[in-house]
Design a protein around this motif. Structure first.
Motif, PDB file in Angstrom:
ATOM      1  N   ALA A   1     -17.545 -14.569   4.620  1.00 62.61           N
ATOM      2  CA  ALA A   1     -17.209 -13.150   4.806  1.00 62.61           C
ATOM      3  C   ALA A   1     -15.889 -12.996   5.544  1.00 62.61           C
ATOM      4  N   LEU A   2     -15.742 -13.744   6.639  1.00 56.32           N
ATOM      5  CA  LEU A   2     -14.508 -13.640   7.418  1.00 56.32           C
ATOM      6  C   LEU A   2     -13.316 -14.185   6.640  1.00 56.32           C
ATOM      7  N   SER A   3     -13.536 -15.252   5.885  1.00 56.33           N
ATOM      8  CA  SER A   3     -12.448 -15.838   5.096  1.00 56.33           C
ATOM      9  C   SER A   3     -11.935 -14.841   4.061  1.00 56.33           C
ATOM     10  N   TRP A   4     -12.850 -14.146   3.390  1.00 57.21           N
ATOM     11  CA  TRP A   4     -12.435 -13.151   2.396  1.00 57.21           C
ATOM     12  C   TRP A   4     -11.671 -12.014   3.077  1.00 57.21           C
ATOM     13  N   CYS A   5     -12.194 -11.521   4.164  1.00 59.57           N
ATOM     14  CA  CYS A   5     -11.516 -10.423   4.877  1.00 59.57           C
ATOM     15  C   CYS A   5     -10.146 -10.859   5.390  1.00 59.57           C
ATOM     16  N   ASP A   6     -10.058 -12.083   5.890  1.00 57.69           N
ATOM     17  CA  ASP A   6      -8.774 -12.587   6.388  1.00 57.69           C
ATOM     18  C   ASP A   6      -7.745 -12.635   5.266  1.00 57.69           C
ATOM     19  N   SER A   7      -8.154 -13.123   4.105  1.00 59.09           N
ATOM     20  CA  SER A   7      -7.209 -13.263   2.997  1.00 59.09           C
ATOM     21  C   SER A   7      -6.768 -11.911   2.470  1.00 59.09           C
ATOM     22  N   GLU A   8      -7.632 -10.897   2.566  1.00 63.12           N
ATOM     23  CA  GLU A   8      -7.308  -9.572   2.026  1.00 63.12           C
ATOM     24  C   GLU A   8      -6.959  -8.562   3.119  1.00 63.12           C
ATOM     25  N   ARG A   9      -6.725  -9.044   4.331  1.00 62.24           N
ATOM     26  CA  ARG A   9      -6.603  -8.140   5.481  1.00 62.24           C
ATOM     27  C   ARG A   9      -5.550  -7.057   5.287  1.00 62.24           C
ATOM     28  N   THR A  10      -4.342  -7.427   4.876  1.00 61.11           N
ATOM     29  CA  THR A  10      -3.281  -6.437   4.723  1.00 61.11           C
ATOM     30  C   THR A  10      -3.669  -5.381   3.702  1.00 61.11           C
ATOM     31  N   GLY A  11      -4.191  -5.827   2.573  1.00 60.55           N
ATOM     32  CA  GLY A  11      -4.602  -4.877   1.545  1.00 60.55           C
ATOM     33  C   GLY A  11      -5.737  -3.984   1.999  1.00 60.55           C
ATOM     34  N   LEU A  12      -6.719  -4.563   2.672  1.00 55.16           N
ATOM     35  CA  LEU A  12      -7.861  -3.792   3.151  1.00 55.16           C
ATOM     36  C   LEU A  12      -7.425  -2.686   4.111  1.00 55.16           C
ATOM     37  N   VAL A  13      -6.615  -3.058   5.092  1.00 56.24           N
ATOM     38  CA  VAL A  13      -6.195  -2.090   6.110  1.00 56.24           C
ATOM     39  C   VAL A  13      -5.303  -1.020   5.502  1.00 56.24           C
ATOM     40  N   THR A  14      -4.370  -1.427   4.646  1.00 52.19           N
ATOM     41  CA  THR A  14      -3.455  -0.456   4.047  1.00 52.19           C
ATOM     42  C   THR A  14      -4.192   0.491   3.107  1.00 52.19           C
ATOM     43  N   ALA A  15      -5.084  -0.047   2.292  1.00 55.08           N
ATOM     44  CA  ALA A  15      -5.836   0.802   1.359  1.00 55.08           C
ATOM     45  C   ALA A  15      -6.750   1.770   2.102  1.00 55.08           C
ATOM     46  N   ALA A  16      -7.236   1.365   3.277  1.00 53.32           N
ATOM     47  CA  ALA A  16      -8.090   2.259   4.067  1.00 53.32           C
ATOM     48  C   ALA A  16      -7.335   3.489   4.547  1.00 53.32           C
ATOM     49  N   LEU A  17      -5.999   3.436   4.499  1.00 52.52           N
ATOM     50  CA  LEU A  17      -5.182   4.582   4.908  1.00 52.52           C
ATOM     51  C   LEU A  17      -4.811   5.473   3.728  1.00 52.52           C
ATOM     52  N   TRP A  18      -5.330   5.176   2.539  1.00 52.93           N
ATOM     53  CA  TRP A  18      -5.066   6.012   1.364  1.00 52.93           C
ATOM     54  C   TRP A  18      -5.951   7.261   1.394  1.00 52.93           C
ATOM     55  N   THR A  19      -6.000   7.901   2.520  1.00 49.09           N
ATOM     56  CA  THR A  19      -6.903   9.047   2.667  1.00 49.09           C
ATOM     57  C   THR A  19      -6.198  10.390   2.500  1.00 49.09           C
ATOM     58  N   GLU A  20      -4.859  10.365   2.364  1.00 47.69           N
ATOM     59  CA  GLU A  20      -4.119  11.619   2.265  1.00 47.69           C
ATOM     60  C   GLU A  20      -3.844  12.007   0.825  1.00 47.69           C
ATOM     61  N   SER A  21      -4.500  11.347  -0.106  1.00 50.77           N
ATOM     62  CA  SER A  21      -4.274  11.605  -1.524  1.00 50.77           C
ATOM     63  C   SER A  21      -4.817  12.971  -1.931  1.00 50.77           C
ATOM     64  N   ASP A  22      -4.204  13.532  -2.983  1.00 52.71           N
ATOM     65  CA  ASP A  22      -4.728  14.766  -3.566  1.00 52.71           C
ATOM     66  C   ASP A  22      -5.972  14.490  -4.410  1.00 52.71           C
ATOM     67  N   ASP A  23      -6.222  13.222  -4.656  1.00 54.58           N
ATOM     68  CA  ASP A  23      -7.379  12.819  -5.453  1.00 54.58           C
ATOM     69  C   ASP A  23      -8.583  12.664  -4.523  1.00 54.58           C
ATOM     70  N   PRO A  24      -9.556  13.578  -4.585  1.00 56.93           N
ATOM     71  CA  PRO A  24     -10.694  13.497  -3.655  1.00 56.93           C
ATOM     72  C   PRO A  24     -11.525  12.232  -3.836  1.00 56.93           C
ATOM     73  N   VAL A  25     -11.563  11.708  -5.047  1.00 51.39           N
ATOM     74  CA  VAL A  25     -12.316  10.470  -5.273  1.00 51.39           C
ATOM     75  C   VAL A  25     -11.655   9.318  -4.516  1.00 51.39           C
ATOM     76  N   GLN A  26     -10.317   9.252  -4.579  1.00 57.10           N
ATOM     77  CA  GLN A  26      -9.597   8.209  -3.846  1.00 57.10           C
ATOM     78  C   GLN A  26      -9.805   8.372  -2.344  1.00 57.10           C
ATOM     79  N   THR A  27      -9.741   9.611  -1.872  1.00 55.87           N
ATOM     80  CA  THR A  27      -9.940   9.855  -0.441  1.00 55.87           C
ATOM     81  C   THR A  27     -11.330   9.420   0.000  1.00 55.87           C
ATOM     82  N   ARG A  28     -12.328   9.737  -0.819  1.00 55.91           N
ATOM     83  CA  ARG A  28     -13.705   9.356  -0.499  1.00 55.91           C
ATOM     84  C   ARG A  28     -13.848   7.838  -0.441  1.00 55.91           C
ATOM     85  N   CYS A  29     -13.259   7.140  -1.418  1.00 58.58           N
ATOM     86  CA  CYS A  29     -13.348   5.676  -1.440  1.00 58.58           C
ATOM     87  C   CYS A  29     -12.625   5.064  -0.245  1.00 58.58           C
TER      88      CYS A  29
END
Length: 768
Positions: free
Chosen positions: A410-438
Motif C-alpha cells: 500500500a505504501l509503495s503504491w502511494c509513494d510511487s503515485e504521490r505527486t499525482g495523488l496529491v495534485t489530482a486531489a486539488l482538482w476540486t475547482e472544476s466546473d464539472d461536478p463529477v470531477q469535483t466529487r471524485c
C-alpha cells in the motif's frame, strides 16, 4: 578541389574544408554531453580501418540539439581531428517540405568542390560520386542536422575511407540504424540562469537584472521548463524590454492562458530559426498517427510530470499490452522519457501544457479529456481508500482490498503515485461536478497516507481544498470530515490555534447532523490541541465531552483512548493519583477489546506517571513492555517514544550511561521518522543526561540541536527549555556572561509562548 575524374581515388588529397555554421554564441550547461560526444567522434578511438561511426543526438524540439552538435563539431575541428574537413547540411526534417537525400547530396557535392557541370546525371551516380570524393579524403566530419526520417540519412553515409564520422540530430531516436544514440534533455537550473545571463550580457554588458532578481530568474527558468529554445525566447523578450524587471515577464507567463503560445519573440535566432515554441510542437503533433495523438493528448491530462502504467491505462482506457507500444513511440519521438525500469514515463512541463491546450481545442476533444480525468480520479481514489484502510489495519466491505492487506504494498503504491495523488486531489475547482466529487473523495482518502509520512503541509493543502469543495457541493458529512482532517494536519504543523478553529467547524457540523461519533472524535482532537496550548481546563472539558459520547455509543476502543488522554493531561497538571487511575482503567479496556496499539501507548504513558510517583522500577517494567509491543506491531514511532521515556527512568535509577543510550536511540529514531519536534524533545533529554555526567560539550551540542529543532517547529516553549539548559551548562563552567545571555533569550522565548511563569523564572536566574 578535384574536378572531373573517372578515378577520384587516384587524385591528390583535397585541401581541408569547413561548411559548418558558426558555433553558438551562447552555450552553457552541456559539459557532460559535449565530453560524451567528443569521445564518440574521436578518430583515435577504434582505428581508421573500422566502419564509420555514426552518432545521433535526439531530444525534444527546442532542447538545443543543433547548438550542441555545432559546439562539438567546432571543438573537434579545433583539436585537429578532421583534417579532411567538415560538412553540414540542414535536412529541415520538420519543415512542411523536408530536404530529401537527393537534394542534400547535391549540396554536399558542391561543398566538396564538384561543380554543376561535373555532376553525374542520376541520383545513384551522384551518391557514388559523393562516396568516392569522401574515400579520397582525410577524415571528414559530416553533420546531418534536423533529420526526421532515416531515408534522409542512409544515402548520405560515407562508404570507403577511414576515420570519417557522422553526427546526426533529430527529434526522433534513430533506432533503425547502427548508431550510437545520445539523448539530450533540458538544462539544469544553474545552467538555465547562466544562459539567460549570458544572452542579456552579450547584448548589454551592463544588464544586471539576473544578479538583481535571482528569484524571478529562477521562476522564469522554471516556467520555461529549462528548455533552451524557451530560455532564448525569454532572453530576447527581456532584451527588447530592457527597462522592465524580470518579474513582469514572470507574471505574464504565469497568468498566460496558453504559456506555450506566449513563448514567442520577434525575429529569428543565430541559425535563422523562428523564436516561437508553439510551431515546433505543432509540427510534432501533426506527424502523429490518430491513435498516438489521442494517447498524447490524454497523457497530458496527468496531474504531474510523470505517470505510471496504471494511471496511464486509466487515462487512455487502453490495456497495458496496447498502451506500451504507443508509449514506446512517444519516447522515440522524445515526447516522453521512460524511467530506467520502464515503469514510469515523464513528460516535459511545456509539452504537457501543449497537450492540454490541444485537448481544449474542440468540444469533442474537451469531452474526451474530461472523461479521461474522471477515469483517472476514480482510479486514484480507489487506490487511496484501499491504502487508507490498509494503513489503519481495518477492512471495509465497500472498499476493494487492492493490496491484500500488505502495508508495504500500500505504501509503495502511494509513494510511487504521490505527486499525482496529491495534485489530482486539488482538482476540486472544476466546473464539472463529477470531477469535483471524485477529487473530494480522493482528498479524504489520502489523509492516512499523508499522516503516516507526516506530510502535514501537503495534507493541510489537500484538506483545505476538500473543505471548500464539500461546502460548494452542499455535502455536510464530507465537509465535517474535511474540517476535522484539516485540524489534524494543522496540529501536525503545530499551528494549534488554527487547528482549534478547524475542529470547531467539524464539531458544529457533526452536531447539526446528529453524528455523535464524529462529534466525539472532533472533541477528542480539540482536547489534544488545547493541551498543547496549555489550556488544561478546556482540554479536560473537551476530552470529557469525547469520553461521554464514546461511552454513549458503546465504543470501548475510542473511550479507552479518551481516558488515556485525560490521564496524560492530569499527569501534566500534577494530579498523579487521578492520572494513574484513568490510565489504569484505559489499559484494562484496551486489553479487553484487544487493541494492542492503544495498549502499547497506555503502557508507555503509565510508565511516565509511575516515574513521577517515584515508582521507577515499575515504570521501567511498563516501558520495557511497551517497547516489546511496539516492536511486535511495527510501531516505530511508539518505540521511539518508549525509548525516550525509558531514558528518563534510567536516569532516575542512576543508570546514566544506559539513559544516554536510550535517549540517543530515541533521537535517532525520531530523526529517521522525520519527526523534528519529537527529535527535539529526545535531544533535550539527552542534553540533560549528558550535563548531569559533566559531559558539558556533548550536552551543549545536544541542547543546541534541540533549540534549533524547536525553533524550526515554532515551539517557543521548547526553545525556552533548551536555552534554560544551555544557560545552566554555561553557568556550571563559570561562563556567566554566556549563561546570562542564554537565560535572557530563554525568557524571550517563554514570553512568545505565553508561559509567563517560566519567563519570570528565567529572568530570576539572570538576576541571581
Amino acid at each position: 578541389m578535384t574536378g572531373k575524374s573517372e578515378s577520384p581515388r587516384a587524385a591528390p588529397s583535397p585541401t581541408a574544408l569547413s561548411a559548418l555554421p558558426a558555433a553558438p554564441a551562447v552555450f552553457t550547461g552541456r559539459e557532460d554531453e559535449v565530453a560524451e560526444l567528443l569521445g564518440a567522434l574521436d578518430p583515435g578511438v577504434g582505428g581508421g580501418s573500422e566502419s564509420v561511426v555514426i552518432s545521433a543526438v535526439s531530444g525534444l524540439g527546442g532542447v538545443g540539439k543543433t547548438a550542441l552538435a555545432l559546439c562539438v563539431a567546432h571543438e573537434a575541428r579545433g583539436r585537429g581531428w578532421f583534417s579532411g574537413g567538415a560538412l553540414f547540411v540542414d535536412l529541415r526534417g520538420y519543415d512542411d517540405v523536408p530536404v530529401t537525400a537527393d537534394q542534400a547530396v547535391l549540396a554536399l557535392l558542391r561543398a566538396l568542390g564538384v561543380g554543376d557541370t561535373d555532376l553525374p546525371p542520376t541520383a545513384d551516380e551522384q551518391y557514388a560520386r559523393y562516396r568516392g570524393e569522401l574515400s579520397s579524403r582525410e577524415p571528414v566530419l559530416i553533420v546531418l542536422d534536423n533529420a526526421s526520417d532515416p531515408a534522409q540519412i542512409v544515402p548520405l553515409l560515407p562508404g570507403e575511407g577511414g576515420g570519417h564520422r557522422v553526427l546526426v540530430t533529430s527529434r526522433e531516436v534513430q533506432d533503425s540504424l547502427p548508431v550510437r544514440q545520445f539523448r539530450v534533455d533540458g538544462l539544469s537550473p544553474d545552467a538555465s540562469r547562466d544562459l539567460i545571463e549570458r544572452s542579456l550580457r552579450l547584448s548589454d554588458p551592463g544588464d544586471r537584472r539576473v544578479a538583481d532578481e535571482p528569484e524571478a530568474v529562477r521562476q522564469l527558468a522554471e516556467l520555461c521548463g529549462h528548455l533552451p529554445l524557451a530560455l532564448l525566447i525569454v532572453s530576447a523578450l527581456l532584451r527588447r524590454r530592457r527597462q522592465r524587471p524580470v518579474s513582469t515577464l514572470v507574471g505574464e507567463l504565469r497568468t498566460a492562458e496558453d504559456r506555450v503560445r506566449a513563448l514567442r519573440a520577434k525575429g529569428v535566432d543565430q541559425y535563422g530559426k523562428e523564436l516561437s515554441l508553439r510551431p515546433v510542437f505543432d509540427v510534432m503533433y501533426a506527424r502523429m498517427e490518430p491513435e498516438l495523438a489521442r494517447v498524447f493528448r490524454l497523457l497530458g491530462q496527468a496531474p504531474g510530470s510523470d505517470i505510471g502504467l496504471g494511471p496511464a491505462t486509466s487515462l487512455t482506457v487502453l490495456p497495458p499490452e496496447k498502451l506500451r507500444p504507443l508509449l514506446d513511440d512517444l519516447a522515440a519521438a522524445s515526447l516522453v522519457t521512460p524511467s530506467p525500469g520502464g515503469g514510469r514515463w515523464q513528460m516535459h512541463d511545456l509539452v504537457r501544457l501543449y497537450a492540454q491546450a490541444v485537448a481544449a481545442g474542440t468540444p469533442e476533444l474537451e469531452e474526451e479529456a474530461k472523461s479521461a480525468r474522471r477515469s483517472l480520479l476514480f482510479y486514484y481514489a480507489q487506490g487511496a481508500w484501499a491504502a487508507k484502510f490498509t494503513i489503519r489495519g481495518e477492512r471495509d466491505d465497500e472498499v476493494p482490498d487492492l493490496f491484500d492487506g500488505s502495508l508495504v504494498r500500500a505504501l509503495s503504491w502511494c509513494d510511487s503515485e504521490r505527486t499525482g495523488l496529491v495534485t489530482a486531489a486539488l482538482w476540486t475547482e472544476s466546473d464539472d461536478p463529477v470531477q469535483t466529487r471524485c477529487a473530494l473523495g480522493l482528498a479524504i482518502g489520502l489523509e492516512s497516507y499523508l499522516n503516516h509520512h507526516r506530510a502535514y503541509s501537503e495534507w493541510a493543502t489537500v484538506a483545505r481544498a476538500a473543505c471548500v469543495a464539500a461546502h460548494r457541493l452542499e455535502d455536510p458529512e464530507d465537509e465535517a470530515e474535511a474540517w476535522d482532517s484539516l485540524g489534524r494536519a494543522l496540529y501536525g504543523l503545530r499551528r494549534f490555534e488554527e487547528a482549534l478553529d478547524s475542529y470547531g467547524h467539524a464539531v458544529r457540523i457533526y452536531a447539526e447532523l446528529g453524528d455523535k461519533d464524529g462529534q466525539a472524535q472532533s472533541w477528542n482532537n480539540l482536547g489534544i490541541a488545547l493541551r498543547e496550548l496549555r489550556r488544561s481546563e478546556e482540554a479536560v472539558d473537551a476530552y470529557t465531552h469525547s469520553l461521554n459520547l464514546f461511552i454513549e455509543l458503546d465504543n470501548h476502543h475510542a473511550a479507552a483512548a479518551a481516558l488515556s488522554n485525560i490521564g496524560t493531561l492530569l499527569a501534566d497538571r500534577g494530579q498523579l493519583g487521578e492520572a494513574h487511575a484513568c490510565l489504569t482503567e484505559a489499559l484494562e479496556i484496551h486489553c479487553k477489546v484487544g487493541d494492542l496499539q492503544g495498549e502499547a501507548g497506555t503502557w508507555c504513558n503509565l510508565g511516565v506517571v509511575l516515574l513521577h510517583l517515584d515508582r521507577a522500577e515499575e515504570a521501567h517494567s511498563h516501558l520495557t513492555h511497551a517497547l516489546g509491543l511496539c516492536a511486535e506491531l511495527g510501531n516505530w514511532h511508539g518505540r521511539a517514544q518508549a525509548w525516550n521515556n525509558l531514558g528518563r527512568v534510567l536516569l532516575s535509577l542512576g543508570r546514566l550511561n544506559e539513559a544516554i543510550a536510550a535517549h540517543t536511540r530515541a533521537r535517532d529514531w525520531y530523526a529517521a521518522l522525520d519527526d523534528s519536534h519529537s527529535e527535539a524533545l529526545a535531544s533535550l533529554n539527552l542534553a540533560c543526561t549528558l550535563l548531569d555526567l559533566d559531559r558539558n560539550e556533548e550536552g551543549l551540542e545536544a541542547a543546541r540541536r534541540a533549540r534549533d529543532l524547536y525553533e524550526a517547529c515554532d515551539d517557543w516553549f521548547g526553545v525556552g527549555d533548551a536555552l534554560t539548559n544551555i544557560g545552566a551548562a554555561h553557568s556550571a563552567q563559570l561562563l556567566l556572561r554566556e549563561a546570562a545571555d542564554a537565560w535572557i533569550r530563554a525568557a524571550h522565548a517563554y514570553d512568545r509562548s505565553g508561559a509567563a511563569e517560566e519567563a519570570a523564572s528565567a529572568r530570576r536566574r539572570v538576576q541571581a
